[in-house]
Each structure stands twice: as C-alpha cells, then as structure tokens.
Design a protein around this motif. Structure first.
Motif, PDB file in Angstrom:
ATOM      1  N   TYR A   1      62.347  56.888  27.309  1.00  0.00           N
ATOM      2  CA  TYR A   1      62.021  55.950  25.372  1.00  0.00           C
ATOM      3  C   TYR A   1      64.630  54.956  25.955  1.00  0.00           C
ATOM      4  CZ  TYR A   1      58.639  59.313  26.595  1.00  0.00           C
ATOM      5  OH  TYR A   1      58.017  60.144  26.551  1.00  0.00           O
ATOM      6  N   THR A   2      64.042  53.669  25.749  1.00  0.00           N
ATOM      7  CA  THR A   2      65.212  53.034  25.490  1.00  0.00           C
ATOM      8  C   THR A   2      65.280  51.932  24.496  1.00  0.00           C
ATOM      9  OG1 THR A   2      64.173  51.529  26.664  1.00  0.00           O
ATOM     10  CG2 THR A   2      65.031  52.432  27.850  1.00  0.00           C
TER      11      THR A   2
ATOM     12  N   VAL B   1      70.722  66.929  29.718  1.00  0.00           N
ATOM     13  CA  VAL B   1      71.954  66.324  30.854  1.00  0.00           C
ATOM     14  C   VAL B   1      72.711  65.569  30.394  1.00  0.00           C
ATOM     15  CG1 VAL B   1      72.246  65.314  32.624  1.00  0.00           C
ATOM     16  CG2 VAL B   1      70.698  66.563  32.635  1.00  0.00           C
ATOM     17  N   PHE B   2      73.815  64.932  29.968  1.00  0.00           N
ATOM     18  CA  PHE B   2      74.444  64.170  29.422  1.00  0.00           C
ATOM     19  C   PHE B   2      75.090  62.678  30.927  1.00  0.00           C
ATOM     20  CE2 PHE B   2      74.718  67.282  25.865  1.00  0.00           C
ATOM     21  CZ  PHE B   2      74.849  66.862  25.022  1.00  0.00           C
TER      22      PHE B   2
ATOM     23  N   ALA C   1      70.338  51.438  27.940  1.00  0.00           N
ATOM     24  CA  ALA C   1      68.963  51.336  28.181  1.00  0.00           C
ATOM     25  C   ALA C   1      68.753  51.212  29.501  1.00  0.00           C
ATOM     26  CB  ALA C   1      68.112  50.440  28.202  1.00  0.00           C
ATOM     27  N   SER C   2      69.343  50.433  30.606  1.00  0.00           N
ATOM     28  CA  SER C   2      69.374  50.129  31.724  1.00  0.00           C
ATOM     29  C   SER C   2      69.878  51.501  32.887  1.00  0.00           C
ATOM     30  CB  SER C   2      70.723  49.525  32.858  1.00  0.00           C
ATOM     31  OG  SER C   2      71.820  49.592  31.939  1.00  0.00           O
TER      32      SER C   2
ATOM     33  N   MET D   1      66.134  59.703  28.021  1.00  0.00           N
ATOM     34  CA  MET D   1      66.043  58.361  26.636  1.00  0.00           C
ATOM     35  C   MET D   1      67.684  58.329  26.423  1.00  0.00           C
ATOM     36  SD  MET D   1      65.103  61.836  24.098  1.00  0.00           S
ATOM     37  CE  MET D   1      64.081  62.001  25.097  1.00  0.00           C
ATOM     38  N   THR D   2      67.902  57.583  25.877  1.00  0.00           N
ATOM     39  CA  THR D   2      69.201  56.704  25.134  1.00  0.00           C
ATOM     40  C   THR D   2      69.825  57.643  23.976  1.00  0.00           C
ATOM     41  OG1 THR D   2      68.367  55.311  23.546  1.00  0.00           O
ATOM     42  CG2 THR D   2      68.584  54.699  25.512  1.00  0.00           C
ATOM     43  N   CYS D   3      71.001  58.034  23.942  1.00  0.00           N
ATOM     44  CA  CYS D   3      71.814  59.634  23.068  1.00  0.00           C
ATOM     45  C   CYS D   3      71.251  58.719  22.283  1.00  0.00           C
ATOM     46  CB  CYS D   3      72.627  59.277  22.892  1.00  0.00           C
ATOM     47  SG  CYS D   3      73.874  57.890  23.448  1.00  0.00           S
TER      48      CYS D   3
END
Length: 589
Positions: A129-130, A178-179, A108-109, A155-157
């Motif tokens: 979006y976390t 993008v990863f 999230a950070s 967003m997180t994975c």
C-alpha cells in the motif's frame, strides 16, 4: 587476484589498504582502478542465514530490537526471518484470533522493494500500500478484505498512521511492526507519531527497527551513545549489531577509500567571475525587493531566487560550460511557469529571471561554442572525474564498435537553447528513452558506478557533460550514463501530471541500471538508501558528504568484490574534510 592482464606499475598501489589522500597531479588515474572482472566470484547465499543474521534474529525474538548493519548486510532478510518465525500468529483467520505483520517504509519505491523481498523468501501472502490519497478513501470493509487476504501488510508510514488514527487496524491485531530506515524516528517524522500511539496502547506489538545509520547529522563520537539511547527510547527497543565483526566484514565488503584533492580552478578567461557577478547582482536585487507574501512558496521572488541560486551552484561546482547548459534548461522550465502563472507581478519576476539566464548564455557564447564540450571551461573536479572514468574503459579488443555505437545513440533528452513550448515534449522524451533501451552498451559489465551530487541540476548537467565527452573522446565512448533526482523546482507549479511522468522516468532509469543497460548513474541522495540497485565497483562523491549518515550510506553502495569509493575535494576544503572524515571513521568503528 590474477586477471590475466598486464598491470601498469602504478596500479600496484591498489594493494595498499586504508585511506589515501592524493594531491593534485596530471598523472594517470591508475591508482584508482579496481575493476571486478569476476564480479560474480563472490555469491551471496540469500537463502541461508549467516551467523550474524541468526544472532540478531535471536535477539529480535527475545525483545524489541533495532538492527544496526551496513548497507548490503541483509537487514531486510533478518526482518523476513523474524516474520517467518512468528508466522504461526498470522496464518490464522483475521476474523478470529489471527494477527497481521506490518512492515513500514518511508517511500513508495521502498514498499515495492520490501514486499518483493518478503514474497521471495516466504510463502506468506503480501499486500502493498503506497498511496495515502488512494487508501484514504477506502472503507472499513475494503480494509477488512485486504487484511483477510494478506498476512503481511507492507505500506508507507503515512498510510499506516492514517489506519491507526481511524481505528481501522487495532494494534492488538498486529503481531510485529517493522520500521525500515528507523533512524528517521529521531527527527519529526510519522514514525514518531506511530510510536506515540503504540506507547498509549497496552497491546503494543513486537517492534523491529532496521537502520544502516542511527545518525541524521554531524555528531562527535562521544555523543554517539546518547544518540543511540535516544532512538532506543523512541522505539522502545534495544540497538543491536553483530558481535562477530570479522564475519560481518566478510559479507559487507569494504571499498578502497580515496580522497582526491582536485586543485583550484584557474579562471584564465575571466568568464567565471563575470557570470558570478551577473548572478550575484540579480540575486541581491531579488533579496532587496520588499514584496509581502503570506507563505514562502507564494513569494513572487521564490522561484526566481531558487533558479538563479541553482545556476550559481552549477557554475561554481562544474564551471561555465555547464552553467550555460543549465541556463538553457532553466529557460525552458521557466517558460512553463510563466504559462501557468496567473499573477502579473509573479510573471514579471519570472521574466526577469529568464532575461538573466539568457544573458548568461550570451556571455558564454563570446568564449566558446555551445555545440561541443570545451574542457577549458569546466572545473578541475570535472577533469578528475573524466580521468577516473577513463580508467574503467574496457579492453581495446572490446571496443570494436564503441564510438560508432555511441554516436548512433539518441541525443540527450534536453535540447540546447530553444524557445519551444511543445505540449507533448515529455511524451516525446519517453518514446526516445524506450527506443534507446534496444541498444544497451556492450561494455556495461565492466563499470557499474554511481556519482553522488548535492543538487538536482548538477546531476542533469553532469550527465549531459559525460555524454558530450563520450562523443569527443573514444576512451569515454563506452559509458552509458543516466541521472536520477528528487523533485522539480518550486512548490506552486501545477505538477501532478508532471510528477507522475517524472516518477515513471525515474523507475525506468533504475530498471536500466539494474539490468546493466546503463553503467553509470548520476544521482542525488535519493539512492543513498532505501533503493534497490546493483553492487557498484565505483562510487564517486562529487560533492563531499556533509554528515556521517550520507558518508556511510553512499559508501555502502560500493559493494562489488573490488570497488573504489572516491571523494573529490576542492583544495580549500580538503583539510576541513579530513577532520570530518576522521570523525566519520571513529563513529563507524
């Protein structure tokens, strides 16, 4: 660089580049000075792409690319440049032919950090979006609204994987994926599952991976090519780095590296061996208990073993003084576990652990007073660390009120041996921390440092030790330290509220460090990568890096124009680590 100060002759050693192995000595720590008196002398022009960034951008425009650059080399900026180059595809109406760019992060950070970077360097609308728990309940209409309003979705994975599995956002509507920290795809991680879905889809978007280290463990340099090819296969991309390494080195500053042999710990009082005997006997007893458990985290002895092992780890790494302090902290935490534990057998094991920790305290009280720091009962590593920190003290004329300022600060967050079970303890701590923010150290512009440790409790207690040392030694009074760690002990503790409090506290710790209200951070590997922190002029590996990724990521935090990366080694581990370090450097080269 002429700093206008008279140099100690020993400091001339700083001109020596490359790796230094320094044997145990009682002499001054002068050779490890390297203070950025003019830290702003080198400015990063973050708005103008550098030559190597343009080179990597061109590669990313042509094909799926994994950008391999050191920490601090501007990987995120390359991702922003690519997003802008392809922005004509996302500026259209999402309900028509318009697509969206998706930026994935592991935490999230990191989502918050990367979203801020995209907003800073572009005019695109960015959504972040976390929380998988919150977005899991969103309807298709809610998601459609987000996608219409925002052109870039950060967003997180886990959030993206949920979106893909539920068909909320078809890959045909994504132009760029993008990863961040893409090396995580090598292990069992949501990135792998996302790529599996992409492989089975004919409309797979352009892929950009960002990494400072392809490796996730120890690796011989000869195996590196195979590791790179594995990541390339998983992400369907080509790994790229800058060909102009001279230009890259100019911007990705390399710190001076030092391996310090701290010497053996001499237990003259016999206290350390006595404490080890007590803890080992207790751990052996718990291991010998045959108690059926369906899951490891419901094993009645699980928390007890973890607590006693952590206490033992602190004893070995930091010494009896710190073992006493951590035992006091653990007793207070165990009281909360006992309070919430429903099973009688589990409570008995927790109370057994409580008794062992109180015995540790009683034995320590026979040798020293817990009220003040006694350096006879700390390890040589701790002594060396304090010597290093003394070398970063400000000029004498700047210390006009340092001791008074420090002694008037609020006391450490953890009180000494107390049976208090105050429900409002965490809230009281937060109030104390807020009041402290009004009194930033007047010397934080001199030192900006991180000490990396392996264990959570090592960070907690080492922070407390440094605060105590600052009260007793005027040469350390300038330090304003804090710590940041990962998770609390155990898995079966009702900790939702507690985790939220911890998260807010950690964010506040990072805010103070970024604002230079504190000048020293004791941290676990949580800040090795993916966290935005200032360029440090001192990075200390209190516990040696055990793999290449940890080595290169922590070293990458020493990015000030003049900086030191110091690795503290126990005598018995120095020779083995020298071999590991040769391997790390071969991989890096």
């Amino acid at each position: 660089m002429n700093t206008g100060r008279v140099e100690n002759p020993a400091l001339q050693l700083l001109g020596m580049a490359g790796l230094q192995l320094v044997p145990p000595t009682s002499s001054s720590m002068g050779p490890f000075l390297g203070l950025p008196w003019q830290q702003e002398a080198i400015h990063d022009n973050i708005y103008t792409p550098r030559k190597y960034q343009v080179e990597l951008l061109e590669a990313a425009l042509e094909h799926n690319t994994i950008v391999c650059l050191n920490t601090g080399s501007g990987k995120t900026f390359i991702a922003v440049l690519l997003t802008k180059q392809l922005s004509h595809q996302i500026r259209g109406d999402f309900r028509g032919y318009g697509k969206r760019t998706v930026f994935l992060a592991n935490s999230a950070s990191s989502v918050i950090q990367q979203a801020a970077a995209i907003r800073t360097h572009s005019d695109l609308q960015v959504g972040e979006y976390t929380s998988i728990e919150r977005t899991f309940l969103w309807t298709q209409e809610k998601w459609n609204y987000e996608m219409i309003e925002n052109q870039v979705l950060v967003m997180t994975c886990h959030v993206f994987l949920n979106i893909l599995k539920n068909g909320i956002l078809p890959l045909s509507k994504v132009n760029l994926l993008v990863f961040d920290e893409c090396h995580l795809a090598i292990v069992d991680h949501p990135y792998q599952e996302i790529m599996t879905i992409c492989e089975s889809n004919s409309d797979c978007p352009r892929i950009l991976g960002l990494t400072a280290s392809i490796l996730n463990g120890k690796c011989d340099p000869s195996e590196l090519e195979e590791k790179i090819q594995n990541l390339e296969k998983i992400l369907k991309s080509s790994a790229e780095t800058a060909t102009d390494l001279v230009v890259l080195d100019r911007y990705a500053l390399q710190p001076r590296e030092v391996v310090l042999d701290c010497g053996p710990y001499t237990d003259t009082s016999g206290l350390c061996q006595r404490l080890l005997h007590e803890l080992d006997d207790a751990i052996y007893f718990l291991d010998d208990c045959s108690v059926p458990a369906h899951r490891e985290d419901r094993d009645p002895t699980f928390i007890s073993k973890q607590v006693l092992s952590d206490c033992r780890g602190v004893l070995i790494v930091l010494g009896p003084w710190c073992a006493d302090k951590v035992a006091g902290i653990m007793v207070r935490e165990l009281q909360k576990y006992v309070k919430h534990e429903q099973e009688d057998l589990n409570r008995k094991f927790l109370l057994f652990t409580d008794t062992i920790l109180r015995k540790v305290h009683a034995l320590c009280e026979e040798h020293f007073s817990p009220a003040s720091l006694d350096l006879k009962f700390v390890t040589p590593k701790v002594i060396r660390l304090l010597e290093i920190l003394k070398e970063y003290k400000p000029f004498e004329r700047q210390q006009f009120e340092s001791v008074e300022w420090y002694n008037n600060r609020n006391q450490d967050n953890y009180v000494s041996w107390s049976d208090s079970e105050d429900e409002d303890e965490d809230e009281e701590i937060e109030v104390k921390e807020k009041s402290e923010a009004s009194f930033p150290s007047p010397f934080t512009n001199i030192l900006c440092g991180i000490i990396f440790v392996e264990r959570r409790y090592t960070a907690v207690v080492l922070n407390r030790l440094i605060k105590e040392a600052g009260k007793q030694d005027p040469e350390l009074a300038y330090i304003s330290s804090n710590f940041i760690t990962g998770h609390s002990i155990g898995k079966n503790h009702p900790r939702n509220k507690q985790m939220e409090i911890e998260f807010r506290k950690q964010e506040e710790v990072l805010r103070k460090f970024r604002a230079h209200e504190t000048n020293l951070l004791i941290a676990t590997n949580i800040v090795e990568e993916g966290v935005d922190i200032p360029k440090c002029n001192l990075v200390v590996r209190f516990d040696l890096p055990t793999e290449y990724r940890s080595y290169v990521q922590s070293k990458g935090r020493a990015r000030a124009p003049i900086s030191n990366y110091i690795m503290l080694a126990d005598t018995e581990k120095t020779k083995d680590f020298e071999e590991d370090l040769k391997t790390y450097k071969a991989i890096e080269k």
